[in-house]
Scaffold this active site. Structure first.
Site, PDB file in Angstrom:
ATOM      1  N   ALA A 164     -17.532  21.806  23.675  1.00  0.00           N
ATOM      2  CA  ALA A 164     -18.075  22.546  22.531  1.00  0.00           C
ATOM      3  C   ALA A 164     -18.473  23.958  22.928  1.00  0.00           C
ATOM      4  O   ALA A 164     -18.454  24.877  22.106  1.00  0.00           O
ATOM      5  CB  ALA A 164     -19.275  21.793  21.956  1.00  0.00           C
ATOM      6  N   HIS A 185     -18.889  25.805  15.224  1.00  0.00           N
ATOM      7  CA  HIS A 185     -20.152  26.193  14.593  1.00  0.00           C
ATOM      8  C   HIS A 185     -20.325  27.716  14.733  1.00  0.00           C
ATOM      9  O   HIS A 185     -19.804  28.317  15.681  1.00  0.00           O
ATOM     10  CB  HIS A 185     -21.294  25.437  15.291  1.00  0.00           C
ATOM     11  N   VAL A 234     -22.400  29.751  16.002  1.00  0.00           N
ATOM     12  CA  VAL A 234     -22.842  30.367  17.256  1.00  0.00           C
ATOM     13  C   VAL A 234     -21.821  30.213  18.380  1.00  0.00           C
ATOM     14  O   VAL A 234     -22.008  30.769  19.468  1.00  0.00           O
ATOM     15  CB  VAL A 234     -24.205  29.810  17.743  1.00  0.00           C
ATOM     16  N   LYS A 235     -20.734  29.472  18.131  1.00  0.00           N
ATOM     17  CA  LYS A 235     -19.737  29.264  19.176  1.00  0.00           C
ATOM     18  C   LYS A 235     -18.798  30.472  19.271  1.00  0.00           C
ATOM     19  O   LYS A 235     -18.947  31.445  18.546  1.00  0.00           O
ATOM     20  CB  LYS A 235     -18.943  27.979  18.896  1.00  0.00           C
ATOM     21  N   HIS A 236     -17.811  30.393  20.162  1.00  0.00           N
ATOM     22  CA  HIS A 236     -16.930  31.539  20.423  1.00  0.00           C
ATOM     23  C   HIS A 236     -16.164  31.983  19.190  1.00  0.00           C
ATOM     24  O   HIS A 236     -15.992  33.179  18.950  1.00  0.00           O
ATOM     25  CB  HIS A 236     -15.932  31.184  21.525  1.00  0.00           C
TER      26      HIS A 236
END
Length: 397
Positions: free
Chosen positions: A168, A192, A194-196
């Site tokens: 994740a 999500h 906030v991910k890359h």
């Protein structure tokens, strides 16, 4: 020294700097609008295109997109055949979904401790925790750093286990010059905000195993198929379908995947910027007494989802809570990743106790996540450093 904001002084920043955030541009917005105007809103051509592009990016044969990362982990555990009485070994220093996905199917999470340098799961402790009930391992690429995949895959082969890599945090990460997502039996990625890259909510499982792929596809859509090769009755009309198992509605929408495709086109640039920011952090914080910067294994080239420092709390009068709240008052969006899963009240009710993973518990007491996202400017990072210096100098013994 300026008075701390938490004590009534002026904050380092006027505006709040979050620890992570999405990076959406006009191109992203356009592809979503175009898809909303098309004939497909839910599962359609953009889902398939996104899956193909993800698989190609990581070097896997197959990819299955789902509604979120937790759904992807649930699907992977289903495909792995996890059920009542099965044990699955994972790390405590992760978001709860890495263990919850085992509980969903009646299995038992078993927590192996972490390596004190990388904060990833300790491979030797994995082997110590293997029993005749163990069915799978769910290692987590914490903060984006790849776990020791060679050793974990060797263990899995030795004990006939399935490896579900929880990546994740780690799309774009390389392990020994090979992207994660193509090595483990199954690899999960999260999208999500906030991910890359983001699809709003979303997740994907990649695999090279056709049988696992077919199980994932089935699980995503109620256990229902229209595939004539899988159905028991092929003499019905084109309207016909069959439910072969008890699955879930874990489908992702076409407009989410349109956003994912657009974001994927920018992923390498996002990762490049994250690595630039990490290099600056490392350079400046390595000189700051009482702060331990993240360690990175020579086998991993992290895509850096999170930047986690360790405070040497014995050098400060304040505890982690005081330092954390003081940094937030300076408008620095710090966070803590993570509360060890086995310390949550729900897991305590299941019989897990403090002391189970002493290294993870000790590390947790001193870690703080600093802001890191590609939209950050160098000036934003300078504000983080100034706030950290201001707060730590106040609390330093």
């Amino acid at each position: 020294m300026d008075k701390l904001a938490i004590l009534g002084g002026t904050p380092i920043r006027k505006d709040y700097l979050p620890y992570g955030r999405q990076n959406i541009d006009e191109e992203d917005i356009k592809v979503i609008v175009d898809t909303l105007k098309s004939d497909y809103l839910t599962t359609g051509p953009k889902v398939k295109e996104f899956e193909e592009k993800i698989a190609k990016y990581v070097g896997a044969k197959y990819a299955v997109a789902l509604s979120n990362g937790t759904a992807a982990l649930h699907a992977a555990c289903y495909a792995a055949g996890i059920g009542e009485g099965d044990e699955v070994i994972t790390t405590p220093l992760t978001f709860a979904a890495s263990a919850n996905c085992v509980l969903y199917l009646g299995g038992t999470p078993v927590f192996a401790d972490i390596d004190p340098k990388t904060y990833n799961i300790d491979v030797e402790d994995i082997e110590r925790k293997i029993t005749d009930k163990t069915k799978a391992i769910i290692p987590v690429d914490y903060t984006g750093q790849a776990v020791d995949l060679d050793k974990i895959m060797e263990l899995a082969k030795k004990y006939n286990l399935i490896v579900i890599e929880d990546s994740a945090h780690a799309i774009g990460t390389e392990y020994k010059d090979k992207k994660v997502g193509s090595i483990a039996d199954m690899t999960e990625f999260s999208f999500h905000p906030v991910k890359h890259i983001t699809t709003g909510e979303g997740g994907v499982i990649t695999t090279n195993d056709k049988d696992l792929y077919e199980k994932l596809i089935l699980f995503r859509t109620h256990g229902i198929t229209r595939d004539s090769d899988l159905m028991t009755d092929n003499n019905q009309g084109s309207w016909y379908y069959e439910q072969l198992d008890l699955g879930f509605n874990y489908r992702i929408t076409d407009f989410q995947c349109a956003l994912g495709i657009s974001q994927l086109n920018k992923l390498d640039d996002f990762i490049h910027r994250r690595r630039e920011l990490v290099n600056i952090y490392n350079d400046k914080l390595s000189k700051m007494d009482g702060v331990i910067t993240p360690y990175e294994s020579k086998d991993s080239n992290s895509s850096w989802h999170l930047y986690v420092i360790q405070l040497e709390l014995e050098k400060f009068n304040g505890d982690r809570k005081e330092i954390f709240e003081a940094l937030k008052a300076e408008n620095i969006g710090v966070n803590v990743h993570y509360i060890p899963v086995h310390l949550h009240p729900y897991y305590k009710k299941l019989g897990y106790e403090k002391g189970l993973c002493p290294v993870a518990e000790r590390v947790y007491e001193g870690i703080i996540t600093l802001p890191l996202h590609p939209s950050m400017k160098n000036e934003d990072l300078d504000d983080v450093i100034m706030a950290l210096e201001k707060v730590l100098d106040y609390y330093r013994k």
